[in-house]
Design a protein around this motif. Structure first.
Motif: not given
Length: 114
Positions: A1, A3-5, A9-11, A13-14
Motif C-alpha cells: 500500500m 507503493d500506491w501512496y 503503483l497505480s490504483s 493495479r491495486v
C-alpha cells in the motif's frame, strides 16, 4: 500500500491485486465470511452427501414394513449463508447466478444441488 501512496503503483493495479487474492485470504473472509472458505468442490461434495443421504432414506422408506413409522428425513449438510436447518436463502453477493468471470457462484451451485 505504501507503493500506491507514493505513486509507484497505480490504483488499477491495486484493484487487480485485490480482486485476484486467494479465496481463503483475510480480505475474502472479511468480505464474504464463512462462504469464502467453501470452494466449488466443497459445495459439490456437500451436495453429493445430501443426495446420498436422501437416496438411502428413500430406500429405507420403500423397504420398511408399513406397520413401522417412516424414518425421519435426513438433514442437509450445513452450508455457509444458510440458517441452521439448511432451508434459508443465500445471503450477500453469493445470491447471484454468475460471478464476475462468468462462472457459477458457489451459492448458485448450493441452491441447485441442495
Amino acid at each position: 500500500m505504501l507503493d500506491w501512496y507514493r505513486g509507484d503503483l497505480s490504483s488499477r493495479r491495486v484493484l487487480t491485486l485485490i480482486k485476484h487474492l486467494p479465496h481463503d485470504s483475510a480480505v475474502q473472509r472479511e468480505l464474504h465470511g464463512e462462504a469464502a472458505e467453501w470452494s466449488i468442490t466443497d459445495h459439490l461434495l456437500a451436495a453429493t452427501v445430501d443426495h446420498l443421504a436422501v437416496a438411502n432414506w428413500m430406500f429405507q422408506c420403500v423397504n420398511s414394513s408399513e406397520d413401522d413409522d417412516s424414518p425421519e428425513p435426513p438433514k442437509p449438510v450445513p452450508r455457509p449463508g444458510t440458517d441452521t436447518d439448511g432451508e434459508g436463502e443465500e445471503q450477500g453477493e453469493h445470491s447471484t447466478q454468475e460471478g464476475a468471470d462468468g462462472a457459477l457462484s458457489p451459492g448458485a451451485l448450493a441452491r441447485f444441488f441442495g
